[in-house]
Enzyme design. Structure first.
Site, PDB file in Angstrom:
ATOM      1  N   TRP A 251     107.588   3.325  55.795  1.00  0.00           N
ATOM      2  CA  TRP A 251     108.773   4.399  55.240  1.00  0.00           C
ATOM      3  C   TRP A 251     109.394   4.623  53.513  1.00  0.00           C
ATOM      4  O   TRP A 251     109.858   4.595  53.052  1.00  0.00           O
ATOM      5  CB  TRP A 251     109.983   4.267  55.940  1.00  0.00           C
ATOM      6  CG  TRP A 251     109.936   4.707  57.017  1.00  0.00           C
ATOM      7  CD1 TRP A 251     110.116   5.690  57.891  1.00  0.00           C
ATOM      8  CD2 TRP A 251     109.754   3.624  58.536  1.00  0.00           C
ATOM      9  NE1 TRP A 251     110.809   5.531  59.209  1.00  0.00           N
ATOM     10  CE2 TRP A 251     109.258   4.813  60.101  1.00  0.00           C
ATOM     11  CE3 TRP A 251     109.011   2.956  58.448  1.00  0.00           C
ATOM     12  CZ2 TRP A 251     108.989   4.527  61.305  1.00  0.00           C
ATOM     13  CZ3 TRP A 251     108.470   1.715  60.121  1.00  0.00           C
ATOM     14  CH2 TRP A 251     108.761   2.971  60.875  1.00  0.00           C
ATOM     15  N   CYS A 286     107.439   8.104  62.451  1.00  0.00           N
ATOM     16  CA  CYS A 286     107.950   8.159  63.737  1.00  0.00           C
ATOM     17  C   CYS A 286     107.310   8.936  64.509  1.00  0.00           C
ATOM     18  O   CYS A 286     106.939   9.287  65.986  1.00  0.00           O
ATOM     19  CB  CYS A 286     109.395   9.093  64.390  1.00  0.00           C
ATOM     20  SG  CYS A 286     109.506  10.690  63.568  1.00  0.00           S
ATOM     21  N   HIS A 345     113.798  13.287  64.863  1.00  0.00           N
ATOM     22  CA  HIS A 345     113.418  11.469  64.991  1.00  0.00           C
ATOM     23  C   HIS A 345     112.185  12.098  66.618  1.00  0.00           C
ATOM     24  O   HIS A 345     112.458  13.551  67.041  1.00  0.00           O
ATOM     25  CB  HIS A 345     114.057  11.098  65.832  1.00  0.00           C
ATOM     26  CG  HIS A 345     113.134   9.490  66.028  1.00  0.00           C
ATOM     27  ND1 HIS A 345     112.343   9.151  65.274  1.00  0.00           N
ATOM     28  CD2 HIS A 345     113.847   8.524  67.133  1.00  0.00           C
ATOM     29  CE1 HIS A 345     111.899   7.963  65.704  1.00  0.00           C
ATOM     30  NE2 HIS A 345     113.171   7.491  67.399  1.00  0.00           N
ATOM     31  N   ASP A 368     110.592   4.872  73.741  1.00  0.00           N
ATOM     32  CA  ASP A 368     110.820   4.928  72.142  1.00  0.00           C
ATOM     33  C   ASP A 368     109.372   3.792  71.718  1.00  0.00           C
ATOM     34  O   ASP A 368     109.799   2.742  71.700  1.00  0.00           O
ATOM     35  CB  ASP A 368     112.381   4.894  71.305  1.00  0.00           C
ATOM     36  CG  ASP A 368     111.395   5.381  69.864  1.00  0.00           C
ATOM     37  OD1 ASP A 368     110.357   5.570  69.154  1.00  0.00           O
ATOM     38  OD2 ASP A 368     112.372   6.463  69.951  1.00  0.00           O
TER      39      ASP A 368
END
Length: 699
Positions: A251, A286, A345, A368
């Protein structure tokens, strides 16, 4: 790769066959018949691929016609140490003699050839099996030699009512199991964009790569028929955190050691690279985790889809609130703010029955694969520092709160604004109950349009059911804010010229701040506008603007217009084209705040396809791009992919430099492998030009 001689009991050694004993001359796995019946013709693989709980045909040719006294069986083995009591050594008999849970019968005899029908158990182990024929002799069982051409792959079966992944609607099976491309929604609430993603679950090597993932996880063979265990292991293995899985999350803005998340066109290259090297692939965020996990699931026959949640609360304090803290001058207190709100997300849903849960809780389940984070001592979904096999999340409906699941509260959280004084005391001054989870969507059946599934996750804000749900969450120990504080500032954006609300990268932006006066007295607001470039996770990348202003509100409402020039924000853009604006202000009696995320529309990438659209017919794809800016673009990479259209190799081209207003074109020849709805996607990536994509329907 397994030894030719399997470790069977009572196996008659070769070369010692009894005189006149029945012998096998050949085994035909009948791929042209079986694959269409099992909806597996699209797999680019030389072996038979079938689905459990559904019959398939095998033809065994003997050296003579069968006699009434002849006794034979088929044997299917999976793993390095097959065992009958663990389901990894399956015996299929064709008479009165008992066998396994797999059923078998002789359909007919064509001379010396026996046409056999075999039905795997609907809960059979999923994976790659080896096939043998064993013939009973006076001294035991004589088995055929190892023949790799008779290996078969067994998958989950969404068409079988007895399988835990059964989905009754044919259009949903076509979309969620068989569709090998899709769209993933990104951007920001009010300015949703999408990018085409090539799942490519039928491409050469992908099925073996998915099985390799299970092998790398050291998941026991005997557990691979259990859908719940397999999904939990699979979701943990898609990320590399703690378990050397498929993808490394990143990130930051430094992707020098790998591929930027925005540069991927689909899952195939990622999965093949991981399977060929055993080394985690760099890098992902993501939507990449969700896209690759979707490929893994669909490849194994599990109905799956990618979900996008806009204004996704990232709760680090284990309550029902997202706490945003500000300094006394109105600027964000980033040092003391632990919670954040992501622009969006992405996660996955799988359609399965849940025999481990109370009745009625089957259907679409959330899982997830983005690395998880420890929150309040419990592993949660979302951006992480640690990872364990994911639990399914049954979200927040009241009848589901008691279940053993991970509820990260990304979809239903109150945003509480606090002022922090010099002593560290927090004073709440505003609560926004509707900002988080404002829209949750997924791809529509047979269309690229989004389907809103927000109310699959939560009840309408303020409804009786919503209040009952929150009350029950509090009963289970989740804190909740009950402040009755109102907001009275609103922020709108649009280009500085024109009526469209879409702001293109490189345009000036006009901000309209609307102040509402809830009193009957004239008010003076001392306000501060701050502008930042943010990652989609809500993390500030660069601050580029801070402007103080005052406004007098003589009546009930007043507006203030502020201009943000392209020269102010363009030098600070990173890999995500998102700007975050916040206005904070004070009157003599109130504190005010509002925020707005602007997702910039990037320049267009043009795709054209020529040639007659037909399987195995030569075609030509052309990708063109014009640099619309007055500065050069450096280290530009163009990538192209099309599931079922292009061979499984990397189609990419690099431009060291694209001058201002210059146009480049790139052409590639291809011959489609599959018919049906086929799409191509192209992606342009360079460090100062994020998210430039295009897609084209071929036929």
């Amino acid at each position: 790769d397994f030894p030719e001689f399997e470790p069977f009991d009572q196996a008659t050694p070769r070369g010692e066959q009894p005189t006149g004993a029945l012998q096998v001359m050949g085994i035909d796995m009948c791929q042209p018949v079986n694959k269409p019946q099992h909806n597996t013709s699209a797999y680019d693989i030389t072996h038979l691929v079938i689905r459990r709980g559904q019959p398939f045909t095998v033809i065994v040719t003997f050296d003579r016609q069968l006699a009434e006294s002849d006794d034979f069986q088929l044997e299917f083995l999976i793993g390095s140490n097959p065992s009958a009591n663990k389901g990894s050594l399956v015996v299929v008999t064709f008479g009165n003699r008992p066998g396994s849970q797999w059923a078998g019968q002789i359909e007919r005899m064509d001379g010396t050839a026996a046409v056999l029908m075999v039905t795997p158990a609907p809960d059979a182990i999923v994976g790659k099996y080896r096939t043998y024929v064993a013939i009973a002799t006076g001294g035991g069982m004589q088995r055929t030699s190892r023949d790799t051409s008779t290996d078969l792959y067994l998958l989950f079966n969404a068409w079988c009512p007895d399988d835990t992944v059964f989905i009754p609607n044919e259009s949903e099976r076509s979309e969620y199991v068989l569709n090998d491309s899709g769209v993933i929604y990104q951007g920001a609430a009010g300015a949703v964009s999408h990018r085409t993603w090539m799942y490519g679950q039928f491409e050469k090597g992908v099925l073996d790569a998915c099985i390799y993932i299970l092998d790398a996880s050291r998941m026991p063979i005997y557990d691979r028929g259990n859908i719940i265990k397999l999904i939990r292991i699979g979701s943990a293995m898609i990320n590399a955190q703690d378990d050397n899985g498929v993808l490394v999350g990143n990130w930051s803005e430094d992707y020098s050691m790998g591929t930027a998340p925005t540069a991927w066109t689909g899952s195939v290259k990622i999965l093949l690279q991981y399977a060929n090297t055993g080394v985690p692939v760099c890098f992902a965020q993501c939507w990449v985790f969700a896209g690759v996990f979707n490929t893994f699931l669909r490849c194994l026959g599990i109905p799956a889809r990618v979900i996008s949640n806009f204004n996704s609360a990232h709760d680090n304090t284990g309550n029902l609130k997202t706490d945003l803290i500000f300094k006394t001058d109105g600027t964000p207190d980033r040092r003391n703010t632990r919670d954040s709100i992501w622009n969006y997300h992405c996660w996955n849903e799988v359609f399965i029955l849940r025999p481990d849960l109370p009745s009625g809780l089957g259907g679409w389940q959330v899982v997830d694969a983005t690395p998880q984070e420890t929150s309040d001592g419990t592993d949660k979904n979302g951006h992480s520092t640690s990872s364990t096999p994911s639990h399914f999340t049954l979200w927040i409906f009241p009848e589901r709160i008691h279940c053993d699941c991970d509820v990260s509260l990304q979809v239903n959280s109150d945003v509480v604004f606090h002022k922090r004084d010099k002593y560290g005391t927090l004073t709440p001054y505003k609560v926004d109950k509707t900002h988080v989870g404002v829209s949750i969507c997924t791809k529509s059946l047979g269309s690229t349009a989004p389907t809103d599934i927000t109310y699959n996750y939560k009840y309408p804000e303020g409804s009786e059911e919503d209040e009952r749900t929150m009350d029950r969450a509090e009963d289970y120990g989740c804190a909740r804010d009950h402040s009755e504080l109102g907001g009275n500032t609103y922020l709108h954006t649009k280009p500085s010229s024109g009526s469209s609300v879409q702001v293109y990268m490189g345009q000036d932006i006009l901000l309209e701040v609307e102040f509402q006066n809830v009193s009957d007295l004239e008010k003076v607001v001392n306000a501060l506008l701050s502008g930042s470039v943010i990652y989609y996770t809500g993390v500030i990348a660069n601050d580029f603007k801070e402007e103080a202003f005052s406004v007098i509100i003589p009546g009930k409402k007043s507006e203030q217009r502020l201009k943000v020039t392209a020269e102010e924000y363009m030098p600070h853009l990173g890999s995500q084209p998102s700007l975050h604006f916040m206005v904070t202000g004070e009157t003599d009696t109130h504190s005010l705040s509002c925020m707005k995320v602007v997702n910039l529309k990037t320049p267009e990438l043009t795709m054209a396809v020529s040639g007659f659209p037909r399987v195995q017919h030569p075609m030509l794809a052309t990708v063109s791009f014009t640099n619309p800016f007055n500065f050069s673009l450096r280290d530009v990479y163009l990538s192209m992919e099309g599931s079922g259209l292009m061979e499984c190799r990397s189609y990419s081209f690099r431009y060291a430099l694209i001058e201002p207003f210059a146009t480049v074109s790139w052409r590639e020849n291809f011959s489609p492998r599959l018919h049906g709805d086929r799409f191509m996607v192209a992606v342009l990536y360079c460090p100062n030009m994020p998210q430039v994509t295009s897609s084209r329907r071929v036929f």
